[in-house]
Design an enzyme around this catalytic site. Structure first.
Site, PDB file in Angstrom:
ATOM      1  N   SER A  42       0.832  -1.317  -0.023  1.00  0.00           N
ATOM      2  CA  SER A  42       0.156   0.052   0.128  1.00  0.00           C
ATOM      3  C   SER A  42       0.886   1.242   0.118  1.00  0.00           C
ATOM      4  O   SER A  42       0.516   2.232  -0.781  1.00  0.00           O
ATOM      5  CB  SER A  42      -0.983  -0.152   1.317  1.00  0.00           C
ATOM      6  OG  SER A  42      -1.801  -1.086   1.182  1.00  0.00           O
ATOM      7  N   THR A  88      -5.402  -3.153   8.002  1.00  0.00           N
ATOM      8  CA  THR A  88      -5.125  -4.678   7.389  1.00  0.00           C
ATOM      9  C   THR A  88      -5.058  -5.651   8.580  1.00  0.00           C
ATOM     10  O   THR A  88      -5.351  -5.238   9.672  1.00  0.00           O
ATOM     11  CB  THR A  88      -3.900  -4.435   6.483  1.00  0.00           C
ATOM     12  OG1 THR A  88      -3.725  -5.775   5.944  1.00  0.00           O
ATOM     13  CG2 THR A  88      -2.589  -4.165   7.095  1.00  0.00           C
ATOM     14  N   LYS A  92      -9.155  -5.700  11.165  1.00  0.00           N
ATOM     15  CA  LYS A  92     -10.123  -5.331  10.555  1.00  0.00           C
ATOM     16  C   LYS A  92     -11.487  -5.273  11.308  1.00  0.00           C
ATOM     17  O   LYS A  92     -12.332  -4.270  11.139  1.00  0.00           O
ATOM     18  CB  LYS A  92     -10.418  -5.857   9.314  1.00  0.00           C
ATOM     19  CG  LYS A  92      -9.292  -5.736   8.062  1.00  0.00           C
ATOM     20  CD  LYS A  92      -9.414  -6.321   6.723  1.00  0.00           C
ATOM     21  CE  LYS A  92      -8.460  -5.873   5.860  1.00  0.00           C
ATOM     22  NZ  LYS A  92      -8.800  -6.275   4.518  1.00  0.00           N
ATOM     23  N   ASP A 129     -13.406  -3.805   0.654  1.00  0.00           N
ATOM     24  CA  ASP A 129     -12.759  -4.917  -0.171  1.00  0.00           C
ATOM     25  C   ASP A 129     -13.688  -5.400  -1.171  1.00  0.00           C
ATOM     26  O   ASP A 129     -13.060  -5.657  -2.186  1.00  0.00           O
ATOM     27  CB  ASP A 129     -12.605  -5.873   0.838  1.00  0.00           C
ATOM     28  CG  ASP A 129     -11.108  -5.446   1.672  1.00  0.00           C
ATOM     29  OD1 ASP A 129     -10.308  -4.920   1.296  1.00  0.00           O
ATOM     30  OD2 ASP A 129     -11.037  -6.089   2.794  1.00  0.00           O
ATOM     31  N   ALA A 162     -15.138 -18.369   3.955  1.00  0.00           N
ATOM     32  CA  ALA A 162     -15.993 -17.569   4.766  1.00  0.00           C
ATOM     33  C   ALA A 162     -15.464 -16.597   5.921  1.00  0.00           C
ATOM     34  O   ALA A 162     -16.005 -16.413   6.786  1.00  0.00           O
ATOM     35  CB  ALA A 162     -17.054 -18.641   5.470  1.00  0.00           C
ATOM     36  N   PRO A 189     -17.927 -25.533   7.882  1.00  0.00           N
ATOM     37  CA  PRO A 189     -19.154 -25.270   7.537  1.00  0.00           C
ATOM     38  C   PRO A 189     -20.017 -24.291   8.206  1.00  0.00           C
ATOM     39  O   PRO A 189     -20.833 -23.635   7.592  1.00  0.00           O
ATOM     40  CB  PRO A 189     -20.213 -26.674   7.525  1.00  0.00           C
ATOM     41  CG  PRO A 189     -18.770 -27.525   7.657  1.00  0.00           C
ATOM     42  CD  PRO A 189     -17.745 -27.073   8.203  1.00  0.00           C
TER      43      PRO A 189
END
Ligand code: NAP
Length: 368
Positions: A42, A88, A92, A129, A162, A189
């Site tokens: 960045s 970052t 976050k 994002d 996820a 899951p």
């Protein structure tokens, strides 16, 4: 030379040394993380854009320990020359409790990647994002003849992962899919089912599947998106402090690498010997699945190190279009600069127009 008071207050919270000469009288932006000074792209991207636009703004890395986050937030709030910062890993989510306000998407996503300091010193959190991903897919990027995809409307997207990045992408994507749907698949899951429930509540178009169902759903998707760390370069730490590698794995199949102690002698060779059968099983399943997926399906990865992950290579060599995460990182940064952190500044300078955004995007690509 002694540091001005506001910079000294920031310096006291971080472990890397700020270069006072490069700051001078400039306004300040930067990135908060555990060690962004050691790896983040960045500063090069943002400072490249600031130089091209001749703006007196410096973008600095802030390596901060979690215990210093509240004091750093206070120091940023108290300095009039701070315009805002990027956030970052691994902060976050953790930074959110130290902010004064969150925009609606950041609240839904439960994570922030951009903070704007308002004129009256309040810190407002955003998450862009997922917006960066949409931009990189749908807008022609510098060096490309056409966008990766013309539209996302009406297609089904298989989203693998996820975690934090997947959450941001899922909330932006679900909105853009309109009548299409999001199929979420994750190693754990529970996280996939919980994210699908939240998306369903907001937009009505998501379902979660187990890892062993991916072969049935991948051929029906118009886009397959890896938002997991499967394929990421470098050595990765597990939650129990051991280390392992995910780079040889494809996101299209399960990855169960062996984790070894950090003190393991000849780590790479011993790790490879112990994980080889698992890597072979993963790669074979991935090649076969890639061959069963219609050629029109796009393969997209959020990872940009390495430039081509195993997932993208399997996609490309089985005849699919492929895109890595470089465009997403740049589009997210360009948007944070143009539309969030420097918005007021650009407006006052008469630079808040589409050609400035394009200039920012192009110089960030050149500075990569
Ligand atoms: P994160 O919150 O730590 O999530 C990691 C994800 O990877 C989780 O879904 C996790 O599954 C999965 N995963 C980890 N090890 C796995 C394994 N052995 N097998 C299967 N799945 C595994 O990380 P993140 O912040 O979301 O980042 C994900 C990736 O996106 C990273 O590679 C990051 O560099 C990249 N990224 C790119 C950009 C960009 O601008 N291009 C922006 C943000 C992130 P579990 O839930 O089961 O643990």
């Amino acid at each position: 030379m002694s540091l001005p008071k506001d910079i000294a207050r920031i310096q006291a919270c971080i472990s890397n040394s700020l270069d006072h000469d490069s700051i001078g009288n400039k306004q300040i932006t930067g990135v908060i993380g555990d060690t962004p000074s050691t790896y983040s792209k960045s500063p090069a991207l943002w400072n490249g854009a600031f130089r091209a636009l001749r703006l007196g703004i410096a973008y600095l890395p802030f390596d901060v320990h979690e215990s210093r986050l509240p004091t750093l937030a206070r120091a940023l709030r108290e300095s009039d020359r701070v315009m805002g910062v990027s956030v970052t890993v691994p902060y976050k989510t953790k930074i959110m409790e130290h902010l004064d306000e969150l925009d609606a998407k950041a609240k839904q996503i439960k994570a922030v990647n951009t903070i704007v300091r308002t004129g009256d010193g309040r810190l407002v959190g955003y998450n862009t994002d997922g917006k960066g991903l949409l931009e990189s897919i749908l807008r022609t990027q510098p060096g490309q003849a056409r966008p990766f995809m013309e539209t996302l409307s009406g297609i089904d997207v298989l989203l693998i992962g996820a975690g934090g990045a997947a959450r941001s992408v899922a909330f932006y994507l679900a909105e853009a899919l309109k009548k299409g749907g999001l199929i979420i698949c994750n190693r754990t899951p529970r996280s996939a089912f919980s994210l699908a429930e939240q998306i369903k509540e907001a937009f009505g178009n998501a379902r979660a599947i187990e890892e062993d169902e991916i072969g049935r759903w991948a051929p029906k998707a118009g886009l397959i998106l890896n938002c997991s760390t499967k394929g990421q370069g470098g050595i990765r730490k597990t939650t129990d402090g051991k280390i392992m590698i995910l780079e040889p794995y494809s996101a299209l199949a399960p990855a169960n690498p062996v984790a070894l102690e950090e003190s393991e002698p000849e780590f790479h060779r011993n790790w490879l010997r112990a994980s080889l059968a698992d890597i072979e099983a993963n790669n074979r399943a991935s090649w076969n699945l890639a061959l069963s997926i219609p050629r029109e399906t796009g393969f997209c990865d959020l990872i940009y190190h390495p430039e081509e992950t195993v997932f993208l290579r399997h996609g490309r060599l089985s005849g699919h279009r492929s895109l890595n995460g470089k465009g997403m990182l740049i589009a997210q940064a360009a948007d944070a600069l143009f539309d969030k952190i420097c918005r007021e500044h650009l407006h006052k300078a008469g630079l808040d127009n589409p050609s400035t955004y394009q200039r920012v995007l192009e110089t960030m690509y050149q500075s990569w």
